[in-house]
Design an enzyme around this catalytic site. Structure first.
Site, PDB file in Angstrom:
ATOM      1  N   GLU A   3      51.141 -93.027   3.045  1.00 38.52           N
ATOM      2  CA  GLU A   3      52.584 -93.193   3.203  1.00 38.52           C
ATOM      3  C   GLU A   3      53.257 -91.817   3.101  1.00 38.52           C
ATOM      4  O   GLU A   3      52.838 -90.973   2.305  1.00 38.52           O
ATOM      5  CB  GLU A   3      53.077 -94.153   2.095  1.00 38.52           C
TER       6      GLU A   3
ATOM      7  N   ASP B   4      51.701-100.678   9.541  1.00 38.58           N
ATOM      8  CA  ASP B   4      53.067-101.224   9.512  1.00 38.58           C
ATOM      9  C   ASP B   4      54.049-100.070   9.698  1.00 38.58           C
ATOM     10  O   ASP B   4      54.770 -99.704   8.762  1.00 38.58           O
ATOM     11  CB  ASP B   4      53.280-101.931   8.156  1.00 38.58           C
TER      12      ASP B   4
ATOM     13  N   GLN C  75      60.507-104.521   1.792  1.00 38.77           N
ATOM     14  CA  GLN C  75      61.008-105.463   2.816  1.00 38.77           C
ATOM     15  C   GLN C  75      62.262-106.169   2.303  1.00 38.77           C
ATOM     16  O   GLN C  75      62.297-106.583   1.143  1.00 38.77           O
ATOM     17  CB  GLN C  75      59.928-106.502   3.145  1.00 38.77           C
TER      18      GLN C  75
ATOM     19  N   CYS D 133      75.432-108.204  12.579  1.00 38.13           N
ATOM     20  CA  CYS D 133      74.746-109.375  13.133  1.00 38.13           C
ATOM     21  C   CYS D 133      75.124-109.457  14.610  1.00 38.13           C
ATOM     22  O   CYS D 133      76.216-109.048  15.002  1.00 38.13           O
ATOM     23  CB  CYS D 133      75.205-110.661  12.447  1.00 38.13           C
TER      24      CYS D 133
ATOM     25  N   CYS E  31      58.274-104.009  13.159  1.00 37.34           N
ATOM     26  CA  CYS E  31      59.662-104.489  13.214  1.00 37.34           C
ATOM     27  C   CYS E  31      60.274-104.134  14.572  1.00 37.34           C
ATOM     28  O   CYS E  31      61.466-104.328  14.767  1.00 37.34           O
ATOM     29  CB  CYS E  31      60.483-103.908  12.071  1.00 37.34           C
TER      30      CYS E  31
ATOM     31  N   CYS F 163      79.460-110.491   2.861  1.00 40.99           N
ATOM     32  CA  CYS F 163      78.601-110.478   4.036  1.00 40.99           C
ATOM     33  C   CYS F 163      77.616-111.621   3.843  1.00 40.99           C
ATOM     34  O   CYS F 163      76.924-111.678   2.819  1.00 40.99           O
ATOM     35  CB  CYS F 163      77.864-109.140   4.144  1.00 40.99           C
TER      36      CYS F 163
ATOM     37  N   TYR G 289      51.054 -96.577   6.547  1.00 35.91           N
ATOM     38  CA  TYR G 289      52.508 -96.732   6.424  1.00 35.91           C
ATOM     39  C   TYR G 289      52.753 -97.773   5.322  1.00 35.91           C
ATOM     40  O   TYR G 289      53.428 -98.782   5.521  1.00 35.91           O
ATOM     41  CB  TYR G 289      53.135 -97.192   7.746  1.00 35.91           C
TER      42      TYR G 289
ATOM     43  N   CYS H 115      82.279-106.216  13.085  1.00 37.44           N
ATOM     44  CA  CYS H 115      81.230-105.532  12.330  1.00 37.44           C
ATOM     45  C   CYS H 115      80.045-105.110  13.197  1.00 37.44           C
ATOM     46  O   CYS H 115      79.702-103.938  13.253  1.00 37.44           O
ATOM     47  CB  CYS H 115      80.778-106.455  11.193  1.00 37.44           C
TER      48      CYS H 115
HETATM   49  N1  SAH Z   1      54.053-101.597   4.638  1.00 39.01           N
HETATM   50  C1  SAH Z   1      55.240-101.410   3.855  1.00 39.01           C
HETATM   51  C2  SAH Z   1      56.247-100.431   4.455  1.00 39.01           C
HETATM   52  C3  SAH Z   1      56.577-100.598   5.902  1.00 39.01           C
HETATM   53  S1  SAH Z   1      57.983 -99.685   6.473  1.00 39.01           S
HETATM   54  C4  SAH Z   1      55.895-102.721   3.533  1.00 39.01           C
HETATM   55  O1  SAH Z   1      55.586-103.742   4.119  1.00 39.01           O
HETATM   56  O2  SAH Z   1      56.748-102.751   2.651  1.00 39.01           O
HETATM   57  C5  SAH Z   1      57.302 -98.284   7.184  1.00 39.01           C
HETATM   58  C6  SAH Z   1      56.897 -97.224   6.186  1.00 39.01           C
HETATM   59  O3  SAH Z   1      56.345 -96.136   6.936  1.00 39.01           O
HETATM   60  C7  SAH Z   1      58.021 -96.628   5.350  1.00 39.01           C
HETATM   61  O4  SAH Z   1      57.681 -96.744   3.993  1.00 39.01           O
HETATM   62  C8  SAH Z   1      58.088 -95.152   5.770  1.00 39.01           C
HETATM   63  O5  SAH Z   1      58.389 -94.282   4.704  1.00 39.01           O
HETATM   64  C9  SAH Z   1      56.663 -94.928   6.270  1.00 39.01           C
HETATM   65  N2  SAH Z   1      56.465 -93.853   7.259  1.00 39.01           N
HETATM   66  C10 SAH Z   1      57.291 -93.447   8.239  1.00 39.01           C
HETATM   67  N3  SAH Z   1      56.712 -92.503   8.991  1.00 39.01           N
HETATM   68  C11 SAH Z   1      55.474 -92.289   8.474  1.00 39.01           C
HETATM   69  C12 SAH Z   1      54.400 -91.429   8.821  1.00 39.01           C
HETATM   70  N4  SAH Z   1      54.479 -90.597   9.846  1.00 39.01           N
HETATM   71  N5  SAH Z   1      53.275 -91.498   8.079  1.00 39.01           N
HETATM   72  C13 SAH Z   1      53.180 -92.342   7.017  1.00 39.01           C
HETATM   73  N6  SAH Z   1      54.168 -93.175   6.646  1.00 39.01           N
HETATM   74  C14 SAH Z   1      55.304 -93.157   7.353  1.00 39.01           C
END
Ligand code: SAH
Length: 500
Positions: free
Chosen positions: A377, A425, A327, A129, A452, A203, A356, A126
């Site tokens: 976002e 984020d 998440q 992991c 991440c 899984c 984000y 796979c």
């Molecule tokens: N903070 C949130 C999401 C994090 S994931 C949480 O913890 O759940 C990263 C996010 O960034 C995603 O939702 C994605 O759609 C957004 N994203 C990606 N590129 C972006 C950009 N250029 N401007 C704004 N948001 C963006």
């Protein structure tokens, strides 16, 4: 500042990427996965290449790459061998063709005490992991050492927050369907970096209920005359099943990703599925008729229920739709968010930017201790969910905007607006110079950076450090046990003299 093209910012990101690549072509060492699990044989690549020369070698592994591959030196080159552990001697084959190098682990001669028999029988096929051949302590050590090494320019990170039960954690999973040689319907996951469908029934990192549900769907396909979609011919109907589970609420969303909007027997299918799984709270059909590796298409129809699920995170309720990001490991997310809020040091007065922001999770949690929150976002569905989530939780001091976070911040900086704390984020590719240069202009006292991908996080933090900030603390969180991925949150503060 923006005029400065080629100022090294973008280039830096690329350089990082390249330095992480195995020898030769990208991922040449993990293109396909073959292996006999029961015999303890391992991976890996076997692309047909012209003039391929193969040698068998006995080697000793000297360390691990950031991707958890064993490092071996050969003829002045560093080879990266999947599933090999430090200290182990092993027999490997190295196949070279021009500048391509493929490696394969044939046999471990002296196993490490960290080696265990993977508890998943699909592991070597796979690739989802990467660490199931390491015991838990070795996984923890590997992740800590990787983060410590990457974050060295900023000081020593805190001990990684691990998960008590590091299985069954994914609240979102998708399964693909196909036919085997005997033309029987199979379901499972694509082997990583390939279009080879691995038939599986469980899984170990998925929510067990999600696996039960798609198994039921697979069993129903024949009697409902539903053919699995074939990527090569474009024929067939069911492409994927996406299941999202509210781990606290118990609500379950099933998304049937299909190739055409005409679903014969739709009502009976939904009835039968609900009968088999009364715990399902909503069922959607998503039409994806494009030739794409993206799971979801644009057209969506609710077949049953409200079309979203609700879950509770850090005491707040969140609506989650099929497309928006949430998440995938809520147990560890609560630990991550608690750390992020702690690092923000809110007193109730601050203006906080949640950049984000996805469906608004971090911002809405922060809003309880802040003056006001501004979320931005890119994804429209996620912004709609964020606005709905703020209403649902009675939050009055948060606003959410759809757009590119970099552009949004440039405009904020141009208007001379103020922010006290920026929580960011970004996705794996990290942030961009437009965003970071605006942070520097807005001069928030604190930046809390959730990531991440520690490689792009380091790149972005170096930019902030060059421009008046210092990194006060780094907390790694194991959000994705059994895989090489690690989430980190960093506390970054404006140096006194820069803020003056
Ligand atoms: N903070 C949130 C999401 C994090 S994931 C949480 O913890 O759940 C990263 C996010 O960034 C995603 O939702 C994605 O759609 C957004 N994203 C990606 N590129 C972006 C950009 N250029 N401007 C704004 N948001 C963006």
């Amino acid at each position: 500042m923006n005029k400065r093209k080629n100022n090294g910012y973008k280039k830096l990101g690329k350089k990082h990427k390249q330095s992480n690549k195995p020898q030769g072509k990208k991922n040449s060492a993990q293109a396909t996965r073959k292996g006999d699990k029961s015999q303890g044989k391992y991976s890996t690549a076997n692309k047909r290449r012209r003039n391929k020369k193969t040698v068998t070698l006995e080697v000793t592994c000297t360390g691990l790459t950031n991707e958890g591959k064993g490092i071996v030196q050969w003829e002045g080159k560093q080879l990266e061998i999947e599933h090999l552990l430090p200290g182990e001697t092993a027999e490997i084959t190295v196949s070279t063709s021009g500048r391509y190098v493929d490696t394969e682990l044939k046999r471990v001669i002296t196993p490490s005490k960290d080696r265990i028999k993977p508890i998943c029988s699909y592991y070597y096929d796979c690739g989802g992991c990467q660490l199931l051949h390491m015991n838990e302590q070795a996984q923890e050590r590997f992740k800590q050492e990787t983060i410590d090494k990457l974050m060295k320019p900023f000081g020593k990170p805190a001990p990684i927050l691990t998960m008590d039960h590091p299985y069954d954690y994914r609240n979102k999973s998708h399964t693909t369907f196909g036919l085997n040689k005997e033309r029987q319907i199979i379901g499972g996951l694509y082997a990583q970096n390939s279009h080879q469908l691995i038939s599986m029934d469980r899984c170990l990192i998925h929510d067990p209920k999600a696996d039960e549900i798609w198994q039921t769907i697979k069993g129903m396909m024949k009697s409902f005359k539903i053919q699995p979609y074939n990527e090569d011919t474009g024929k067939g109907f069911l492409r994927h099943v996406l299941v999202k589970v509210g781990k606290v609420s118990g609500e379950i969303m099933v998304v049937l990703v299909v190739s055409s909007p005409i679903f014969k027997g739709q009502n009976n299918f939904v009835k039968a599925l609900r009968k088999a799984h009364p715990e399902i709270t909503t069922i959607l059909m998503n039409v994806n008729n494009r030739d794409t590796s993206m799971v979801l298409g644009n057209q969506e129809k609710v077949l049953f229920g409200k079309g979203t699920i609700t879950d509770t995170l850090c005491g707040l309720k969140f609506d989650i739709s099929a497309k928006s990001f949430y998440q995938i490991n809520p147990v560890q997310t609560e630990k991550l968010y608690a750390k992020a809020i702690e690092m923000a040091q809110l007193t109730g007065k601050e203006t906080v930017i949640d950049a984000y922001c996805g469906i608004g999770t971090i911002g809405l949690i922060a809003s309880q201790q802040a003056g006001r929150v501004i979320g931005v976002e890119l994804n429209k569905d996620a912004v709609r969910d964020a606005i709905r989530n703020s209403k649902r939780n009675g939050v009055k001091n948060a606003r959410f905007y759809q757009g590119d976070a970099g552009k949004f911040m440039v405009e904020m900086a141009a208007r001379g607006e103020k922010a006290d704390v920026v929580i960011m984020d970004p996705p794996r590719s990290g942030s961009d110079e437009a965003f970071l240069s605006s942070v520097v202009k807005l001069k928030p006292k604190r930046v809390v950076y959730v990531s991440c991908n520690p490689v792009t996080q380091v790149r972005d933090m170096k930019y902030l450090v060059r421009n008046g900030y210092e990194v006060k603390g780094i907390q790694p969180v194991d959000m994705f046990p059994q895989t090489v991925h690690v989430e980190t949150v960093a506390e970054i503060v404006l140096k006194k003299e820069a803020g003056a």
